[in-house]
Design an enzyme around this catalytic site. Structure first.
Site, mmCIF file in Angstrom:
data_model
loop_
_atom_site.group_PDB
_atom_site.id
_atom_site.type_symbol
_atom_site.label_atom_id
_atom_site.label_comp_id
_atom_site.label_asym_id
_atom_site.label_seq_id
_atom_site.Cartn_x
_atom_site.Cartn_y
_atom_site.Cartn_z
ATOM 1 N N ALA A 21 0.837 -1.211 0.000
ATOM 2 C CA ALA A 21 0.000 0.000 0.000
ATOM 3 C C ALA A 21 0.865 1.251 0.000
ATOM 4 O O ALA A 21 0.533 2.255 0.619
ATOM 5 C CB ALA A 21 -0.938 -0.022 1.203
ATOM 6 N N ARG A 99 17.548 -1.194 -11.415
ATOM 7 C CA ARG A 99 16.441 -2.062 -11.015
ATOM 8 C C ARG A 99 16.993 -3.381 -10.483
ATOM 9 O O ARG A 99 16.416 -4.010 -9.611
ATOM 10 C CB ARG A 99 15.506 -2.300 -12.195
ATOM 11 C CG ARG A 99 14.674 -1.070 -12.531
ATOM 12 C CD ARG A 99 13.617 -1.369 -13.574
ATOM 13 N NE ARG A 99 12.817 -0.184 -13.850
ATOM 14 C CZ ARG A 99 13.114 0.695 -14.803
ATOM 15 N NH1 ARG A 99 14.176 0.551 -15.547
ATOM 16 N NH2 ARG A 99 12.320 1.738 -15.010
ATOM 17 N N ASN A 106 13.759 -7.436 -3.198
ATOM 18 C CA ASN A 106 12.352 -7.588 -3.588
ATOM 19 C C ASN A 106 11.931 -9.024 -3.901
ATOM 20 O O ASN A 106 10.752 -9.358 -3.810
ATOM 21 C CB ASN A 106 12.044 -6.680 -4.780
ATOM 22 C CG ASN A 106 11.933 -5.225 -4.338
ATOM 23 O OD1 ASN A 106 11.924 -4.935 -3.140
ATOM 24 N ND2 ASN A 106 11.850 -4.312 -5.283
ATOM 25 N N VAL A 129 4.038 -5.812 -10.327
ATOM 26 C CA VAL A 129 4.504 -4.454 -10.633
ATOM 27 C C VAL A 129 5.903 -4.209 -10.034
ATOM 28 O O VAL A 129 6.665 -3.369 -10.491
ATOM 29 C CB VAL A 129 3.508 -3.395 -10.094
ATOM 30 C CG1 VAL A 129 3.975 -1.973 -10.358
ATOM 31 C CG2 VAL A 129 2.120 -3.593 -10.713
ATOM 32 N N HIS A 186 11.831 -4.323 -18.822
ATOM 33 C CA HIS A 186 11.561 -3.013 -18.229
ATOM 34 C C HIS A 186 12.883 -2.518 -17.665
ATOM 35 O O HIS A 186 13.196 -2.747 -16.510
ATOM 36 C CB HIS A 186 10.519 -3.187 -17.125
ATOM 37 C CG HIS A 186 10.084 -1.898 -16.515
ATOM 38 N ND1 HIS A 186 9.762 -0.787 -17.256
ATOM 39 C CD2 HIS A 186 9.904 -1.547 -15.215
ATOM 40 C CE1 HIS A 186 9.400 0.184 -16.430
ATOM 41 N NE2 HIS A 186 9.496 -0.245 -15.194
HETATM 42 N N1 APR Z 1 4.181 -7.540 2.291
HETATM 43 C C1 APR Z 1 3.360 -6.502 2.007
HETATM 44 N N2 APR Z 1 3.808 -5.266 1.780
HETATM 45 C C2 APR Z 1 5.120 -5.057 1.847
HETATM 46 C C3 APR Z 1 6.043 -6.093 2.132
HETATM 47 C C4 APR Z 1 5.520 -7.379 2.366
HETATM 48 N N3 APR Z 1 6.300 -8.409 2.650
HETATM 49 N N4 APR Z 1 7.283 -5.562 2.111
HETATM 50 C C5 APR Z 1 7.166 -4.261 1.823
HETATM 51 N N5 APR Z 1 5.864 -3.960 1.660
HETATM 52 C C6 APR Z 1 5.253 -2.662 1.375
HETATM 53 C C7 APR Z 1 5.929 -1.509 2.108
HETATM 54 O O1 APR Z 1 5.529 -1.459 3.467
HETATM 55 C C8 APR Z 1 5.455 -0.306 1.299
HETATM 56 O O2 APR Z 1 4.263 0.252 1.823
HETATM 57 O O3 APR Z 1 5.411 -2.318 0.011
HETATM 58 C C9 APR Z 1 5.158 -0.916 -0.082
HETATM 59 C C10 APR Z 1 6.029 -0.323 -1.176
HETATM 60 O O4 APR Z 1 5.666 0.993 -1.318
HETATM 61 P P1 APR Z 1 6.704 2.161 -1.654
HETATM 62 O O5 APR Z 1 7.909 1.999 -0.815
HETATM 63 O O6 APR Z 1 5.948 3.447 -1.615
HETATM 64 O O7 APR Z 1 7.133 1.794 -3.151
HETATM 65 P P2 APR Z 1 6.337 2.165 -4.500
HETATM 66 O O8 APR Z 1 6.800 3.474 -5.011
HETATM 67 O O9 APR Z 1 4.886 1.941 -4.292
HETATM 68 O O10 APR Z 1 6.921 1.059 -5.482
HETATM 69 C C11 APR Z 1 6.594 -0.306 -5.299
HETATM 70 O O11 APR Z 1 6.637 -0.813 -7.629
HETATM 71 O O12 APR Z 1 7.206 0.460 -9.506
HETATM 72 C C12 APR Z 1 7.653 -0.500 -8.569
HETATM 73 O O13 APR Z 1 10.044 -0.082 -8.394
HETATM 74 C C13 APR Z 1 8.812 -0.011 -7.734
HETATM 75 O O14 APR Z 1 9.376 -2.144 -6.816
HETATM 76 C C14 APR Z 1 8.733 -0.907 -6.549
HETATM 77 C C15 APR Z 1 7.225 -1.146 -6.393
#
Ligand code: APR
Length: 326
Positions: A21, A99, A106, A129, A186
């Site tokens: 989220a 990346r 990730n 994504v 990508h």
């Molecule tokens: N389970 C659920 N959520 C998780 C977990 C997990 N195990 N680990 C991390 N998260 C959540 C984080 O708490 C964070 O809220 O994933 C979210 C990632 O959000 P952001 O850090 O804001 O990253 P964002 O910009 O949304 O990008 C997410 O999409 O475009 C790609 O490169 C980007 O890999 C990245 C992904």
């Protein structure tokens, strides 16, 4: 049968789960709800955060004029029976980070998310994504054991949207008149296809000379990094969320749109056992058809170079992964 208010109304409200989220996930939830496409379950590992975001989005419903339920949760049980599951969980890129630097961080998150989601939504269509996209999609596919039509990665729509934007800016035309096509991974080795990119049907090769086009192609390849460098913390999320939403919409509304998505190939374009961006028809069954464009030798070799880089990264992660994540 006549209608009476007390009759049970049989309708299935589509449900999309968004795992992660953060910036991309929460923006995607907003887009899906405001387009009135589906109820949304926002899941994150951070306690309270998805619940707070969901409440905030719910409180905007009367103003935005939709009635979709947005639920925030930390529990996969709440994601049960989703029609579409989108995985955005993970870390975004920081300035100077490729990346692939994100790979190790990730991979574990995506596999865990996919494993836990599939247990509750075995019939859903999955869209990955998280970056590095093509490799993460492959790992999620392995983890879930899904057939290839029900799992894909979001990248080509975003890369094409960036190419579309730069073409429109260069020519001073409306972006909606521009159709752009970007295949491949990508990343830096993506394959923008000027021959298949048009302004209302006119190939851009008729409208610009090679050096201008090459400049736009390079900017597209660097599109994500350009935003990261400007933002300094975090990476792009508006356009990634919009791009994912287009895919969700095409699936939920069975639009059969022809979109470039990271799909599992079984010989198409001379490639096998890999997820890579190619044009696909997206409908209610997921990837309903992979379209094989005829490519020049140069285009085809660029696609194969792109595929080799993905393959190398998949190979790199495979051993560690089979040991590290059960
Ligand atoms: N389970 C659920 N959520 C998780 C977990 C997990 N195990 N680990 C991390 N998260 C959540 C984080 O708490 C964070 O809220 O994933 C979210 C990632 O959000 P952001 O850090 O804001 O990253 P964002 O910009 O949304 O990008 C997410 O999409 O475009 C790609 O490169 C980007 O890999 C990245 C992904």
């Amino acid at each position: 049968m006549s209608y009476s208010p007390s009759s049970p109304i049989l309708c299935h409200s589509p449900r999309v789960t968004v795992i992660g989220a953060g910036k991309v996930g929460s923006t995607l939830a907003q887009r899906i709800a405001e387009k009135n496409l589906a109820d949304v379950v926002l899941l994150d590992i951070v306690e309270g955060m998805p619940q707070g975001l969901a409440l905030d989005l719910m409180e905007a419903r009367g103003i935005e004029l939709h009635h979709r339920q947005i639920t925030g949760t930390n529990s996969y049980a709440d994601t049960a029976n989703s029609d579409v599951v989108v995985i955005t969980a993970g870390f975004p890129r920081k300035p100077g980070m490729s990346r692939d630097d994100l790979l190790m961080m990730n991979a574990k998150i995506v596999v865990e998310s996919a494993n836990r989601a599939i247990a509750h939504s075995p019939n859903a269509i999955y869209i990955v994504v998280t970056n590095p996209l093509d490799v993460m999609t492959y790992l999620a596919w392995q983890a879930t054991g899904l057939p290839r039509d029900r799992i894909m990665g979001m990248a080509g729509v975003l890369d094409s949207a960036r190419f579309q934007t730069f073409i429109a800016m260069e020519l001073g035309v409306c972006p909606t008149d521009v159709n752009a096509m970007v295949l491949g991974s990508h990343g830096d080795l993506m394959v923008p296809l000027p021959r298949y990119s048009t302004v209302n049907g006119i190939p851009i090769t008729e409208l610009m000379d090679e050096s201008r086009i090459e400049r736009l192609v390079e900017r597209t390849r660097n599109g994500g990094a350009e935003v990261v460098a400007l933002m300094k913390t975090g990476s792009a999320f508006f356009a990634p969320a919009s791009s994912t939403c287009v895919m969700v919409e095409s699936i939920l509304l069975n639009q059969s749109r022809l979109l470039p998505v990271a799909a599992y190939l079984e010989g198409e374009y001379g490639l096998k056992d890999i997820f890579i961006g190619v044009p696909c028809h997206l409908g209610a069954r997921g990837i309903e058809r992979v379209l094989e464009l005829s490519l020049t030798d140069t285009e085809s070799s660029a696609l194969h170079t792109s595929a080799q880089a993905i393959r190398k990264t998949i190979d790199k992660i495979q051993d560690i992964f089979s040991i590290g994540v059960g």
